[in-house]
Design a protein around this motif. Structure first.
Motif, PDB file in Angstrom:
ATOM      1  N   ASN A 181       0.851  -1.180   0.000  1.00  0.00           N
ATOM      2  CA  ASN A 181       0.000   0.000   0.000  1.00  0.00           C
ATOM      3  C   ASN A 181       0.895   1.240   0.000  1.00  0.00           C
ATOM      4  OD1 ASN A 181      -2.110  -1.786   0.245  1.00  0.00           O
ATOM      5  ND2 ASN A 181      -2.347  -1.483   2.426  1.00  0.00           N
ATOM      6  N   TYR A 204     -10.375   2.408 -10.119  1.00  0.00           N
ATOM      7  CA  TYR A 204      -9.725   2.579  -8.816  1.00  0.00           C
ATOM      8  C   TYR A 204     -10.693   2.430  -7.646  1.00  0.00           C
ATOM      9  CZ  TYR A 204      -5.683   4.430 -11.283  1.00  0.00           C
ATOM     10  OH  TYR A 204      -4.592   4.574 -12.090  1.00  0.00           O
ATOM     11  N   ARG A 239      -9.532   0.272  -4.864  1.00  0.00           N
ATOM     12  CA  ARG A 239      -8.076   0.311  -4.657  1.00  0.00           C
ATOM     13  C   ARG A 239      -7.564   1.597  -4.043  1.00  0.00           C
ATOM     14  NH1 ARG A 239      -5.059   0.188  -9.397  1.00  0.00           N
ATOM     15  NH2 ARG A 239      -3.302  -0.165  -8.011  1.00  0.00           N
ATOM     16  N   LYS A 247      -2.413  -2.121  -2.642  1.00  0.00           N
ATOM     17  CA  LYS A 247      -1.823  -3.204  -3.427  1.00  0.00           C
ATOM     18  C   LYS A 247      -1.391  -2.732  -4.818  1.00  0.00           C
ATOM     19  CE  LYS A 247      -4.126  -6.861  -0.953  1.00  0.00           C
ATOM     20  NZ  LYS A 247      -4.908  -8.067  -0.981  1.00  0.00           N
ATOM     21  N   ASP A 282       1.026   0.882 -11.899  1.00  0.00           N
ATOM     22  CA  ASP A 282       0.806   2.082 -11.092  1.00  0.00           C
ATOM     23  C   ASP A 282       2.014   3.016 -11.083  1.00  0.00           C
ATOM     24  OD1 ASP A 282      -1.845   1.502 -10.251  1.00  0.00           O
ATOM     25  OD2 ASP A 282      -1.053   0.049  -8.819  1.00  0.00           O
TER      26      ASP A 282
END
Length: 190
Positions: free
Chosen positions: A41, A84, A87, A100, A105
């Motif tokens: 994260n 997203y 997420r 994650k 990304d």
């Protein structure tokens, strides 16, 4: 009224300030460069100051294009893009957390803070995502397999040596037939 804008560089910290006579707006980016590994994260940490409640927007820019991530007005509304939705977490101070992270990304993250009077300031964070290297684990697995194979060969050699020694002893010192018959009869109990 003409807005005045400036960008101050303080070591590795950026402080962007935009001022008009009606408003004062600033944005602080604590870490303009972040490194992360896959499946971790990441917090894209910023903090703003404003007289009112601004609208905050985050976008991701990479080699394949720009993607909108989220837009929100603290205490009012939050819009998160479909890609997203599950997420990201958004925070009142303007920060964005990506859960994650994956290799895709990696890239630049642009945060835009727009005040009610129309003043807009920008901040940028570069995120580098790398894969976890399993080279050490691979080395351990190869060594374990090699040692297992060597121990299996050694066990087989010991077994063959034992059988050869047994056969060699029988050929050198054979027992007479009568001795073996008596031994067999004694064991039976006759």
């Amino acid at each position: 009224m003409r807005p005045l804008a400036g960008l101050l560089w303080i070591g590795t910290l950026f402080l962007t300030v935009g001022r008009t006579r009606q408003s004062e707006l600033s944005l602080y980016v604590s870490q303009p460069n972040l490194n992360a590994t896959v499946e971790k994260n990441v917090l894209l940490s910023v903090a703003y100051t404003a007289k009112g409640v601004p609208v905050i927007r985050w976008k991701h820019t990479a080699a394949w294009g720009t993607t909108k991530i989220a837009e929100w007005k603290p205490g009012s509304y939050t819009n998160i893009s479909d890609g997203y939705g599950d997420r990201v977490n958004v925070y009142r101070n303007g920060s964005l957390q990506i859960l994650k992270v994956a290799m895709r990304d990696s890239g630049y993250y642009l945060v835009t803070v727009t005040e009610e009077f129309g003043t807009t300031i920008y901040g940028t964070i570069l995120l580098n995502v790398s894969e976890i290297r399993y080279e050490d684990l691979h080395f351990v697995a190869v060594c374990f397999a090699f040692l297992t194979a060597v121990s299996a060969v050694l066990i087989c050699l010991m077994w063959l040596c034992n059988k050869s020694l047994h056969l060699f002893q029988k050929e050198r010192h054979p027992l007479p037939e009568s001795a073996t018959e008596e031994t067999e009869l004694q064991m039976i109990g006759c």
